[in-house]
Design a protein around this motif. Structure first.
Motif, PDB file in Angstrom:
ATOM      1  N   LEU A   1       5.585  16.002 -15.720  1.00  0.00           N
ATOM      2  CA  LEU A   1       6.004  14.589 -15.430  1.00  0.00           C
ATOM      3  C   LEU A   1       6.377  14.390 -14.023  1.00  0.00           C
ATOM      4  CD1 LEU A   1       5.920  11.752 -16.694  1.00  0.00           C
ATOM      5  CD2 LEU A   1       8.385  12.101 -17.440  1.00  0.00           C
ATOM      6  N   GLU A   2       7.249  15.191 -13.556  1.00  0.00           N
ATOM      7  CA  GLU A   2       7.673  15.140 -12.245  1.00  0.00           C
ATOM      8  C   GLU A   2       6.797  15.248 -11.256  1.00  0.00           C
ATOM      9  OE1 GLU A   2      11.080  13.382 -13.031  1.00  0.00           O
ATOM     10  OE2 GLU A   2      10.633  14.073 -10.878  1.00  0.00           O
ATOM     11  N   THR A   3       5.886  16.458 -11.429  1.00  0.00           N
ATOM     12  CA  THR A   3       4.762  16.688 -10.690  1.00  0.00           C
ATOM     13  C   THR A   3       4.011  15.379 -10.339  1.00  0.00           C
ATOM     14  OG1 THR A   3       4.699  18.966 -11.455  1.00  0.00           O
ATOM     15  CG2 THR A   3       2.753  18.223 -10.260  1.00  0.00           C
ATOM     16  N   ILE A   4       3.479  14.675 -11.570  1.00  0.00           N
ATOM     17  CA  ILE A   4       2.674  13.526 -11.459  1.00  0.00           C
ATOM     18  C   ILE A   4       3.554  12.452 -10.787  1.00  0.00           C
ATOM     19  CG2 ILE A   4       1.849  11.641 -12.919  1.00  0.00           C
ATOM     20  CD1 ILE A   4       1.406  13.784 -14.919  1.00  0.00           C
ATOM     21  N   ASN A   5       4.841  12.343 -10.776  1.00  0.00           N
ATOM     22  CA  ASN A   5       5.592  11.285 -10.141  1.00  0.00           C
ATOM     23  C   ASN A   5       5.599  11.689  -8.586  1.00  0.00           C
ATOM     24  OD1 ASN A   5       6.232  10.101 -12.614  1.00  0.00           O
ATOM     25  ND2 ASN A   5       8.219  11.034 -12.513  1.00  0.00           N
ATOM     26  N   SER A   6       5.752  12.700  -8.380  1.00  0.00           N
ATOM     27  CA  SER A   6       5.725  13.256  -6.703  1.00  0.00           C
ATOM     28  C   SER A   6       4.392  12.684  -6.193  1.00  0.00           C
ATOM     29  CB  SER A   6       5.953  14.766  -6.669  1.00  0.00           C
ATOM     30  OG  SER A   6       7.266  15.038  -7.250  1.00  0.00           O
ATOM     31  N   PHE A   7       3.380  13.194  -7.024  1.00  0.00           N
ATOM     32  CA  PHE A   7       2.119  12.824  -6.394  1.00  0.00           C
ATOM     33  C   PHE A   7       1.847  11.111  -6.122  1.00  0.00           C
ATOM     34  CE2 PHE A   7      -2.330  13.173  -5.878  1.00  0.00           C
ATOM     35  CZ  PHE A   7      -3.023  12.236  -6.421  1.00  0.00           C
ATOM     36  N   PHE A   8       2.412  10.676  -7.039  1.00  0.00           N
ATOM     37  CA  PHE A   8       2.126   9.188  -7.016  1.00  0.00           C
ATOM     38  C   PHE A   8       3.070   8.613  -5.488  1.00  0.00           C
ATOM     39  CE2 PHE A   8      -0.205   7.177  -9.701  1.00  0.00           C
ATOM     40  CZ  PHE A   8      -0.192   7.915 -11.103  1.00  0.00           C
ATOM     41  N   ILE A   9       4.207   9.237  -5.382  1.00  0.00           N
ATOM     42  CA  ILE A   9       5.366   8.924  -4.436  1.00  0.00           C
ATOM     43  C   ILE A   9       4.543   9.446  -3.078  1.00  0.00           C
ATOM     44  CG2 ILE A   9       7.557   9.244  -3.377  1.00  0.00           C
ATOM     45  CD1 ILE A   9       8.531   9.664  -6.118  1.00  0.00           C
ATOM     46  N   VAL A  10       3.955  10.575  -2.867  1.00  0.00           N
ATOM     47  CA  VAL A  10       3.399  10.824  -1.700  1.00  0.00           C
ATOM     48  C   VAL A  10       2.087   9.996  -1.345  1.00  0.00           C
ATOM     49  CG1 VAL A  10       1.904  12.616  -0.828  1.00  0.00           C
ATOM     50  CG2 VAL A  10       3.867  13.404  -1.997  1.00  0.00           C
ATOM     51  N   CYS A  11       1.441   9.550  -2.504  1.00  0.00           N
ATOM     52  CA  CYS A  11       0.297   8.526  -2.097  1.00  0.00           C
ATOM     53  C   CYS A  11       0.666   7.182  -1.736  1.00  0.00           C
ATOM     54  CB  CYS A  11      -0.722   8.260  -3.475  1.00  0.00           C
ATOM     55  SG  CYS A  11      -1.617   9.860  -3.907  1.00  0.00           S
ATOM     56  N   TYR A  12       2.116   6.837  -2.217  1.00  0.00           N
ATOM     57  CA  TYR A  12       2.469   5.391  -1.785  1.00  0.00           C
ATOM     58  C   TYR A  12       3.059   5.373  -0.501  1.00  0.00           C
ATOM     59  CZ  TYR A  12       2.386   4.235  -6.687  1.00  0.00           C
ATOM     60  OH  TYR A  12       1.866   3.946  -7.958  1.00  0.00           O
ATOM     61  N   LEU A  13       3.668   6.628   0.119  1.00  0.00           N
ATOM     62  CA  LEU A  13       4.304   7.006   1.217  1.00  0.00           C
ATOM     63  C   LEU A  13       3.142   7.016   2.231  1.00  0.00           C
ATOM     64  CD1 LEU A  13       7.086   9.513   0.716  1.00  0.00           C
ATOM     65  CD2 LEU A  13       7.287   7.274   1.399  1.00  0.00           C
ATOM     66  N   LEU A  14       1.979   7.626   1.870  1.00  0.00           N
ATOM     67  CA  LEU A  14       0.832   7.759   2.777  1.00  0.00           C
ATOM     68  C   LEU A  14       0.216   6.516   2.917  1.00  0.00           C
ATOM     69  CD1 LEU A  14      -1.086   9.253   4.424  1.00  0.00           C
ATOM     70  CD2 LEU A  14      -2.426   9.605   2.417  1.00  0.00           C
ATOM     71  N   GLU A  15       0.353   5.470   1.851  1.00  0.00           N
ATOM     72  CA  GLU A  15      -0.219   4.024   1.992  1.00  0.00           C
ATOM     73  C   GLU A  15       0.734   3.246   3.072  1.00  0.00           C
ATOM     74  OE1 GLU A  15      -1.506   0.109  -0.846  1.00  0.00           O
ATOM     75  OE2 GLU A  15       0.027   1.824  -1.335  1.00  0.00           O
ATOM     76  N   MET A  16       1.854   3.516   2.777  1.00  0.00           N
ATOM     77  CA  MET A  16       2.908   2.631   3.524  1.00  0.00           C
ATOM     78  C   MET A  16       2.639   3.133   5.023  1.00  0.00           C
ATOM     79  SD  MET A  16       7.020   2.763   2.912  1.00  0.00           S
ATOM     80  CE  MET A  16       8.072   1.950   3.869  1.00  0.00           C
ATOM     81  N   GLY A  17       2.479   4.280   5.330  1.00  0.00           N
ATOM     82  CA  GLY A  17       2.393   4.744   6.829  1.00  0.00           C
ATOM     83  C   GLY A  17       1.214   4.241   7.536  1.00  0.00           C
ATOM     84  N   LEU A  18       0.088   4.458   7.022  1.00  0.00           N
ATOM     85  CA  LEU A  18      -1.120   3.998   7.225  1.00  0.00           C
ATOM     86  C   LEU A  18      -0.978   2.389   7.500  1.00  0.00           C
ATOM     87  CD1 LEU A  18      -3.699   5.881   5.290  1.00  0.00           C
ATOM     88  CD2 LEU A  18      -3.061   6.207   7.725  1.00  0.00           C
ATOM     89  N   LYS A  19      -0.507   1.555   6.676  1.00  0.00           N
ATOM     90  CA  LYS A  19      -0.552   0.286   7.168  1.00  0.00           C
ATOM     91  C   LYS A  19       0.300  -0.228   8.029  1.00  0.00           C
ATOM     92  CE  LYS A  19      -1.107  -1.534   2.421  1.00  0.00           C
ATOM     93  NZ  LYS A  19      -0.792  -2.457   1.206  1.00  0.00           N
ATOM     94  N   MET A  20       1.674   0.614   8.284  1.00  0.00           N
ATOM     95  CA  MET A  20       2.529   0.416   9.477  1.00  0.00           C
ATOM     96  C   MET A  20       1.595   0.615  10.756  1.00  0.00           C
ATOM     97  SD  MET A  20       6.305   1.571   8.197  1.00  0.00           S
ATOM     98  CE  MET A  20       7.137   0.429   7.075  1.00  0.00           C
ATOM     99  N   VAL A  21       0.815   1.887  10.575  1.00  0.00           N
ATOM    100  CA  VAL A  21       0.326   2.406  11.875  1.00  0.00           C
ATOM    101  C   VAL A  21      -0.960   1.181  12.249  1.00  0.00           C
ATOM    102  CG1 VAL A  21      -1.601   3.918  13.035  1.00  0.00           C
ATOM    103  CG2 VAL A  21       0.593   4.661  11.699  1.00  0.00           C
ATOM    104  N   ALA A  22      -1.454   0.596  11.082  1.00  0.00           N
ATOM    105  CA  ALA A  22      -2.486  -0.279  11.441  1.00  0.00           C
ATOM    106  C   ALA A  22      -2.162  -1.698  11.855  1.00  0.00           C
ATOM    107  CB  ALA A  22      -3.454  -0.432  10.226  1.00  0.00           C
TER     108      ALA A  22
END
Length: 668
Positions: free
Chosen positions: A379-400
């Motif tokens: 469960l924690e592995t899945i949660n960590s995967f989602f958080i990494v995806c959300y951080l990546l999305e957040m970072g790309l939006k800030m760059v754009a």
């Protein structure tokens, strides 16, 4: 019992049942499907072979084409035919001569195999030089004969065709009348500049009929009306009236009629399958309930019309069936507290066969576990995967967008806040419990137990999806409809393969080699524009000018691609024109027949099936409780889509048909 809706009219002795189970086992059926696939695929290798890099007529003539040596494809073919002959003999033994003669499909199978072998021998006698091999057009029969649902679909199509004949007659009458009006309206005048409409589209009756038929499919619109419209805008009324009534009314009326009629006939056909399963289950009940007299306890309860639960469980453990369905049936059988199952309860056991397995996520599986039994690592592995995806999305939006641009959207502020909360909570979990996570222990000291922190983390992840809630219901229905189409549309796809195969073979017979490519260098550029030779020009919009040289019937693969291009009706008038010029006007009948079969009939059947599937799911989701909606998401077979309109077999039918079984001796 018949999980696959098969007939029960076969031998019932022990040896025959063993052979029956072996024949319908997955390896045997897969092997039979491979043989049929190989037999159909021979068309790509046989002369004219499709094993070339390009199908372009201009370049194929310049390169040597590999051709299979005489005897290679014939050896593979006779091996497949012998295998199919053994398959037919095996079926004859299992069901007996009397039942065999009742089945038209098996008799047809015998005739097709006989004709194919005779034609194969004739080809060998001609040193593999036969140009028209009859057996090639018969090969799709084996694909049809091996699928019960495909046969039912074909039967429904056969019964649907007469029902739409009246509307098709209106379509023909509509095109014919407007053709006569067009020939009177667009006549040849004295001024050549004003005769373009007559010259290009309405010179004679066949050309006029073809022009309006193509306009019915909108493939040549607005080209067909442009010359006349350029002279007088009033001419547009003729073409708009033709298209408005023909394309938007009559053709859609054809779709509605096909949907209504096919739906009714498919219900009738599937009714037979449901009755066949019900009959098989009833026959199984009659065989098993005799065990009750040997093992029942001496109680006041009458169990003469029941079967023992332990007998059913024993049988189900030995039946070759998907483990999911076996466990579901056994679990439902154990719900009988008295240890017996009546006829109705026994029948209802096998409703589980009509349900598709739902793969539950970890959260659903853990919802019924105690805290001490839950596994937190995955469960924690899945949660960590989602958080990494959300951080990546957040970072790309800030760059754009930049920081100011990012915070200018409320949705970004919402997503960013949730993401930062998730990151902080995940860091605190790592800091408190470290890796690897152990199972939750009440004595573990910390701000919050690991499971409680994980649950809070998942609540925030789910909370982040709130922005798409208005679209979830429709998205779920669309997604489930697409999944059902993939699973239940195999019969329709099989019918499409059959008609493609047969029309491709006929197309090769009729049009192979009729179009000759220009000499090297006679076409000025890659698009085919310019001159055919030094003295010959090409018409704008023609086959030659558009460079359609790769669309031809010179091999099987090219024929399939050309048929697809005609099915989507974009520029199909180009192919009507070129083959009528290189052969005769009668060639148009072939292309019109393909258009009616593929674009009118099959495409509308496909639309009808999508509508029925979607409407079924939509009605269930709108009118039922949440538990029923969840059940509707599970029940996705073709049989269940139409079950509400089906009639259950009568008790008289249940009793009489097993008694008439040629190999099953029952007393009821």
């Amino acid at each position: 019992m018949r999980v696959k809706y098969r007939s029960i009219n076969h031998r019932m002795d022990l040896r025959s049942l063993i052979l029956y189970r072996w024949y319908f086992s997955r390896p045997c059926q897969w092997g039979l499907n491979v043989v049929i696939t190989v037999l159909l695929a021979l068309a790509f290798i046989e002369k004219p072979t499709s094993l070339t890099v390009t199908s372009d007529l201009r370049y194929r003539q310049q390169k040597a084409t590999w051709e299979p040596p005489c005897g290679l494809t014939e050896t593979i073919e006779i091996t497949c035919l012998v295998t199919l002959s053994l398959d037919l003999i095996f079926k004859l033994y299992l069901i007996g001569r009397e039942e065999f003669l009742k089945c038209k499909w098996l008799i047809g199978n015998m005739v097709v195999i006989t004709v194919s072998i005779a034609d194969w021998m004739l080809s060998l006698g001609l040193a593999c030089d036969g140009t028209m091999r009859i057996r090639r057009i018969l090969r799709p029969f084996f694909l049809l004969q091996n699928s019960s649902l495909m046969k039912k679909t074909l039967k429904c199509i056969k019964r649907t065709v007469p029902e739409i004949a009246s509307v098709m007659f209106l379509v023909v009458l509509h095109v014919f009348l407007f053709t006569m009006f067009a020939m009177l309206l667009f006549v040849r005048g004295e001024n050549p500049e004003e005769n373009k409409e007559w010259d290009f589209y309405f010179r004679n009756f066949p050309q006029s009929l073809t022009s309006l038929l193509v306009l019915l499919t909108t493939a040549n619109n607005p080209d067909v009306m442009t010359p006349a419209y350029s002279l007088n805008r009033a001419f547009s009324a003729f073409f708009m009236l033709f298209s408005g009534f023909g394309t938007f009314f009559l053709m859609n009326l054809v779709t509605a009629i096909i949907y209504n009629q096919f739906r009714g006939y498919l219900v009738m056909s599937i009714q037979t399958s449901i009755a066949r399963r019900r009959l098989a289950i009833r026959a199984a009940f009659e065989l098993l309930h005799g065990q009750v007299f040997q093992e029942r306890s001496h109680t006041e309860e009458d169990t003469s019309e029941c079967v023992l639960v332990k007998t059913v469980v024993k049988v189900m453990k030995r039946v070759k069936i998907n483990d999911y369905y076996r466990k579901a049936i056994i679990r439902k059988a154990h719900q009988s507290y008295c240890g017996y199952l009546g006829r109705k309860a026994f029948q209802e056991l096998f409703d589980e066969l009509d349900k598709d397995r739902i793969k539950e996520i970890i959260l659903v599986n853990d919802s019924e576990k105690k805290l001490s039994e839950r596994e937190d690592y995955y469960l924690e592995t899945i949660n960590s995967f989602f958080i990494v995806c959300y951080l990546l999305e957040m970072g790309l939006k800030m760059v754009a967008f930049g920081l100011r641009g990012y915070v200018s959207y409320n949705s970004n502020i919402f997503d960013g806040s949730i993401t930062l909360l998730l990151l902080g909570l995940q860091i605190s979990i790592f800091a408190t419990y470290r890796l690897p996570f152990s199972q939750w222990n009440p004595s573990h000291e910390g701000l919050l137990p690991l499971w409680e922190m994980s649950r809070l983390l998942n609540m925030l992840i789910i909370f982040r999806f709130l922005r798409i809630i208005p679209n979830i219901k429709l998205m779920a229905l669309v997604a489930s409809t697409l999944m059902d189409l993939v699973k239940n549309l195999r019969a329709f796809a099989g019918i499409l393969v059959v008609v493609y195969y047969m029309f491709a073979v006929v197309g090769i017979w009729l049009f192979k080699g009729v179009i000759t490519a220009p000499a090297t260098g006679s076409v000025t550029n890659g698009s085919g524009t310019g001159k055919m030779s030094s003295n010959t020009t090409v018409v704008c919009g023609s086959y030659e000018q558009l460079g359609y040289w790769s669309n031809n019937f010179d091999d099987f693969a090219s024929a399939l691609v050309l048929l697809y291009n005609i099915m989507v009706v974009n520029n199909w008038n180009v192919f009507l024109d070129v083959y009528s010029r290189y052969t005769s006007e009668w060639s148009k009948l072939y292309f019109i027949a393909w258009w009616l079969t593929s674009s009118v009939m099959w495409a509308n059947l496909f639309v009808a099936f999508i509508l029925e599937n979607f409407i079924y799911k939509w009605d269930r989701s709108q009118s039922q409780s949440m538990s029923d909606v969840r059940r509707a998401d599970v029940e996705t077979t073709v049989q269940l889509m139409f079950r509400e309109r089906m009639l259950e077999p009568t008790e008289e039918g249940f009793v009489s048909q097993p008694l008439q079984h040629p190999h099953l001796h029952l007393t009821m």
